[in-house]
Design a protein around this motif. Structure first.
Motif, PDB file in Angstrom:
ATOM      1  N   TYR A 186     -68.648   0.622  23.307  1.00  0.00           N
ATOM      2  CA  TYR A 186     -68.752  -0.377  22.345  1.00  0.00           C
ATOM      3  C   TYR A 186     -67.773   0.010  21.169  1.00  0.00           C
ATOM      4  CZ  TYR A 186     -70.543  -4.063  19.837  1.00  0.00           C
ATOM      5  OH  TYR A 186     -70.520  -5.144  18.704  1.00  0.00           O
ATOM      6  N   SER A 187     -67.923   1.076  20.566  1.00  0.00           N
ATOM      7  CA  SER A 187     -67.376   1.720  19.381  1.00  0.00           C
ATOM      8  C   SER A 187     -65.877   1.639  19.508  1.00  0.00           C
ATOM      9  CB  SER A 187     -67.749   3.018  19.012  1.00  0.00           C
ATOM     10  OG  SER A 187     -69.338   2.810  18.642  1.00  0.00           O
ATOM     11  N   ILE A 188     -65.264   1.926  20.640  1.00  0.00           N
ATOM     12  CA  ILE A 188     -63.968   2.190  21.145  1.00  0.00           C
ATOM     13  C   ILE A 188     -63.610   0.575  20.815  1.00  0.00           C
ATOM     14  CG2 ILE A 188     -62.097   2.686  22.777  1.00  0.00           C
ATOM     15  CD1 ILE A 188     -63.985   4.992  23.867  1.00  0.00           C
ATOM     16  N   GLY A 189     -63.943  -0.067  21.596  1.00  0.00           N
ATOM     17  CA  GLY A 189     -63.599  -1.670  21.284  1.00  0.00           C
ATOM     18  C   GLY A 189     -63.474  -2.240  19.978  1.00  0.00           C
ATOM     19  N   GLY A 190     -64.613  -1.701  19.231  1.00  0.00           N
ATOM     20  CA  GLY A 190     -64.742  -2.121  17.700  1.00  0.00           C
ATOM     21  C   GLY A 190     -63.404  -1.601  17.234  1.00  0.00           C
ATOM     22  N   LEU A 191     -63.266  -0.574  17.327  1.00  0.00           N
ATOM     23  CA  LEU A 191     -61.947   0.030  16.733  1.00  0.00           C
ATOM     24  C   LEU A 191     -60.590  -0.710  17.131  1.00  0.00           C
ATOM     25  CD1 LEU A 191     -60.647   2.421  14.985  1.00  0.00           C
ATOM     26  CD2 LEU A 191     -60.498   3.740  17.242  1.00  0.00           C
ATOM     27  N   LEU A 192     -60.525  -0.991  18.282  1.00  0.00           N
ATOM     28  CA  LEU A 192     -59.323  -1.908  18.671  1.00  0.00           C
ATOM     29  C   LEU A 192     -59.509  -3.318  17.984  1.00  0.00           C
ATOM     30  CD1 LEU A 192     -59.037  -1.216  22.610  1.00  0.00           C
ATOM     31  CD2 LEU A 192     -57.752   0.012  20.714  1.00  0.00           C
ATOM     32  N   GLY A 193     -60.436  -4.065  18.144  1.00  0.00           N
ATOM     33  CA  GLY A 193     -60.655  -4.933  17.445  1.00  0.00           C
ATOM     34  C   GLY A 193     -60.231  -5.032  15.796  1.00  0.00           C
ATOM     35  N   SER A 194     -61.121  -3.960  15.040  1.00  0.00           N
ATOM     36  CA  SER A 194     -60.710  -3.742  13.765  1.00  0.00           C
ATOM     37  C   SER A 194     -59.022  -3.505  13.293  1.00  0.00           C
ATOM     38  CB  SER A 194     -61.613  -2.839  13.212  1.00  0.00           C
ATOM     39  OG  SER A 194     -63.044  -2.850  13.432  1.00  0.00           O
ATOM     40  N   SER A 195     -58.648  -2.879  14.291  1.00  0.00           N
ATOM     41  CA  SER A 195     -57.126  -2.572  14.088  1.00  0.00           C
ATOM     42  C   SER A 195     -56.223  -3.588  14.051  1.00  0.00           C
ATOM     43  CB  SER A 195     -56.718  -1.430  15.282  1.00  0.00           C
ATOM     44  OG  SER A 195     -57.444  -0.158  14.898  1.00  0.00           O
ATOM     45  N   SER A 196     -56.814  -4.633  14.923  1.00  0.00           N
ATOM     46  CA  SER A 196     -55.868  -5.733  14.964  1.00  0.00           C
ATOM     47  C   SER A 196     -56.444  -7.050  14.238  1.00  0.00           C
ATOM     48  CB  SER A 196     -56.145  -6.308  16.477  1.00  0.00           C
ATOM     49  OG  SER A 196     -57.349  -6.831  17.013  1.00  0.00           O
ATOM     50  N   ALA A 197     -57.452  -6.901  13.353  1.00  0.00           N
ATOM     51  CA  ALA A 197     -57.796  -8.163  12.468  1.00  0.00           C
ATOM     52  C   ALA A 197     -56.856  -8.267  11.490  1.00  0.00           C
ATOM     53  CB  ALA A 197     -58.957  -7.581  11.805  1.00  0.00           C
ATOM     54  N   GLY A 198     -56.241  -7.471  10.857  1.00  0.00           N
ATOM     55  CA  GLY A 198     -55.304  -7.675   9.714  1.00  0.00           C
ATOM     56  C   GLY A 198     -54.125  -8.430  10.350  1.00  0.00           C
ATOM     57  N   TYR A 199     -53.442  -8.007  11.458  1.00  0.00           N
ATOM     58  CA  TYR A 199     -52.533  -8.546  12.139  1.00  0.00           C
ATOM     59  C   TYR A 199     -52.630 -10.255  12.514  1.00  0.00           C
ATOM     60  CZ  TYR A 199     -48.960 -10.046  15.613  1.00  0.00           C
ATOM     61  OH  TYR A 199     -48.001 -10.790  16.424  1.00  0.00           O
ATOM     62  N   LEU A 200     -53.758 -10.164  13.493  1.00  0.00           N
ATOM     63  CA  LEU A 200     -54.058 -11.687  13.925  1.00  0.00           C
ATOM     64  C   LEU A 200     -54.633 -12.547  12.621  1.00  0.00           C
ATOM     65  CD1 LEU A 200     -56.205 -10.403  16.941  1.00  0.00           C
ATOM     66  CD2 LEU A 200     -53.931 -11.532  16.794  1.00  0.00           C
ATOM     67  N   SER A 201     -55.149 -12.035  11.619  1.00  0.00           N
ATOM     68  CA  SER A 201     -55.639 -12.882  10.614  1.00  0.00           C
ATOM     69  C   SER A 201     -54.469 -13.603   9.537  1.00  0.00           C
ATOM     70  CB  SER A 201     -56.637 -12.290   9.519  1.00  0.00           C
ATOM     71  OG  SER A 201     -55.871 -11.152   9.094  1.00  0.00           O
ATOM     72  N   VAL A 202     -53.453 -12.773   9.975  1.00  0.00           N
ATOM     73  CA  VAL A 202     -52.023 -13.082   9.214  1.00  0.00           C
ATOM     74  C   VAL A 202     -51.281 -14.003  10.216  1.00  0.00           C
ATOM     75  CG1 VAL A 202     -49.880 -12.489   8.168  1.00  0.00           C
ATOM     76  CG2 VAL A 202     -52.142 -11.392   7.629  1.00  0.00           C
ATOM     77  N   ARG A 203     -51.353 -13.628  11.407  1.00  0.00           N
ATOM     78  CA  ARG A 203     -50.423 -14.284  12.346  1.00  0.00           C
ATOM     79  C   ARG A 203     -50.854 -15.783  12.787  1.00  0.00           C
ATOM     80  NH1 ARG A 203     -47.835 -16.904  15.289  1.00  0.00           N
ATOM     81  NH2 ARG A 203     -46.665 -16.224  16.935  1.00  0.00           N
ATOM     82  N   PHE A 204     -52.244 -15.611  12.894  1.00  0.00           N
ATOM     83  CA  PHE A 204     -52.769 -17.314  13.313  1.00  0.00           C
ATOM     84  C   PHE A 204     -53.747 -17.636  12.305  1.00  0.00           C
ATOM     85  CE2 PHE A 204     -52.052 -14.495  17.138  1.00  0.00           C
ATOM     86  CZ  PHE A 204     -51.254 -15.406  17.962  1.00  0.00           C
ATOM     87  N   GLY A 205     -54.051 -16.974  11.178  1.00  0.00           N
ATOM     88  CA  GLY A 205     -55.076 -17.581  10.139  1.00  0.00           C
ATOM     89  C   GLY A 205     -56.500 -17.026  10.552  1.00  0.00           C
ATOM     90  N   ARG A 206     -57.254 -17.044   9.498  1.00  0.00           N
ATOM     91  CA  ARG A 206     -58.782 -16.491   9.603  1.00  0.00           C
ATOM     92  C   ARG A 206     -59.360 -17.241  10.699  1.00  0.00           C
ATOM     93  NH1 ARG A 206     -55.039 -14.286   6.260  1.00  0.00           N
ATOM     94  NH2 ARG A 206     -55.921 -13.552   4.150  1.00  0.00           N
ATOM     95  N   LYS A 207     -59.193 -18.855  10.576  1.00  0.00           N
ATOM     96  CA  LYS A 207     -60.201 -19.348  11.584  1.00  0.00           C
ATOM     97  C   LYS A 207     -59.939 -19.203  12.889  1.00  0.00           C
ATOM     98  CE  LYS A 207     -59.769 -23.941  12.096  1.00  0.00           C
ATOM     99  NZ  LYS A 207     -59.687 -25.253  11.842  1.00  0.00           N
ATOM    100  N   LYS A 208     -58.449 -19.227  13.147  1.00  0.00           N
ATOM    101  CA  LYS A 208     -57.822 -19.242  14.666  1.00  0.00           C
ATOM    102  C   LYS A 208     -58.159 -17.625  15.180  1.00  0.00           C
ATOM    103  CE  LYS A 208     -54.348 -22.474  14.696  1.00  0.00           C
ATOM    104  NZ  LYS A 208     -53.166 -22.934  14.952  1.00  0.00           N
ATOM    105  N   ALA A 209     -58.220 -16.555  14.186  1.00  0.00           N
ATOM    106  CA  ALA A 209     -58.565 -15.353  14.535  1.00  0.00           C
ATOM    107  C   ALA A 209     -60.063 -15.147  15.038  1.00  0.00           C
ATOM    108  CB  ALA A 209     -58.230 -14.424  13.534  1.00  0.00           C
ATOM    109  N   LEU A 210     -60.883 -15.857  14.298  1.00  0.00           N
ATOM    110  CA  LEU A 210     -62.383 -15.885  14.555  1.00  0.00           C
ATOM    111  C   LEU A 210     -62.520 -16.536  15.903  1.00  0.00           C
ATOM    112  CD1 LEU A 210     -64.117 -16.487  11.184  1.00  0.00           C
ATOM    113  CD2 LEU A 210     -64.279 -14.421  12.833  1.00  0.00           C
ATOM    114  N   LEU A 211     -61.738 -17.804  16.267  1.00  0.00           N
ATOM    115  CA  LEU A 211     -61.755 -18.244  17.577  1.00  0.00           C
ATOM    116  C   LEU A 211     -61.395 -17.423  18.468  1.00  0.00           C
ATOM    117  CD1 LEU A 211     -60.590 -22.041  16.483  1.00  0.00           C
ATOM    118  CD2 LEU A 211     -62.939 -21.258  17.403  1.00  0.00           C
ATOM    119  N   LEU A 212     -60.187 -16.754  18.477  1.00  0.00           N
ATOM    120  CA  LEU A 212     -59.707 -15.681  19.466  1.00  0.00           C
ATOM    121  C   LEU A 212     -60.801 -14.734  19.626  1.00  0.00           C
ATOM    122  CD1 LEU A 212     -56.075 -15.048  18.319  1.00  0.00           C
ATOM    123  CD2 LEU A 212     -56.917 -16.376  20.188  1.00  0.00           C
TER     124      LEU A 212
END
Length: 207
Positions: free
Chosen positions: A54-80
């Protein structure tokens, strides 16, 4: 975004309640496949892997948060973020029916991706959307949602609720509820003004 933080707290605590049942399921599945029971070392390894992945998945999700929040926006990133949450819930909920403890591992990984992604994007989204006077109050909703999720996770794990051998797959799949709630309600919320202005150059949308 609150449901994303709630999902994180729920997943952190919920795995502890049916531990003995999941380990028993692993032994039974191993015995059916290979004709012998797994060694104590193998059981320790697999259980440790289920908990820690679960922590490994959390690391992957955290690492992609910055890119996805800029690429798709905060709301769409939360939907994803709801996609791996629902996928993880389905895998864990169907693991016993399919006779596969590997599905629990994969489900925990996907749930971790959701938790890591939603946690980081939630703080950005809530802080950027909140009025100035309420910004501090809104920012701490992540912490309170995690605590609430942990409490509900422990409550659901009681033997009087879902913490029995017949219902442990339902307990593991319970994290689909907050994810589904967020998936259905978040499209009606506005996007972050900061994202619209700085990343999209949409001044009218920001206002």
């Amino acid at each position: 975004g609150i449901t994303g933080a709630f999902h994180y707290g729920l997943q952190v605590s919920i795995i502890n309640s049916p531990a003995e049942y999941i380990q028993s399921f692993i032994r039974e599945t191993w015995l059916k496949r290979y004709g012998s029971s797994p060694s104590a070392e193998m059981m320790t390894f697999m259980w440790s892997f289920i908990v820690s992945i679960y922590s490994i998945g959390g690391l992957l999700g955290s690492s992609s948060a910055g890119y996805l929040s800029v690429r798709f926006g905060r709301k769409k990133a939360l939907l994803l973020a709801n996609i791996p949450a629902l996928l993880g819930a389905a895998l864990m909920g169907l693991s016993r029916l399919c006779g596969s403890f590997e599905m629990i591992m994969a489900g925990r990984l996907f749930s971790g991706v959701c938790g890591g992604l939603a946690q980081n994007v939630h703080i950005m989204y809530a802080g950027e959307c909140a009025p100035r006077k309420l910004r501090g109050l809104i920012a701490i909703t992540a912490s309170t949602s995690i605590a609430t999720g942990k409490f509900i996770g422990f409550a659901l794990g009681l033997r009087e609720v879902l913490g029995v051998e017949a219902l442990w797959p339902v307990l593991l799949a319970a994290n689909a509820v907050p994810a589904l709630l967020q998936f259905l309600t978040l499209p009606f919320f506005p996007d972050s003004p900061r994202y619209l202005l700085i990343d999209r150059k949409d001044k009218e949308g920001c206002i």
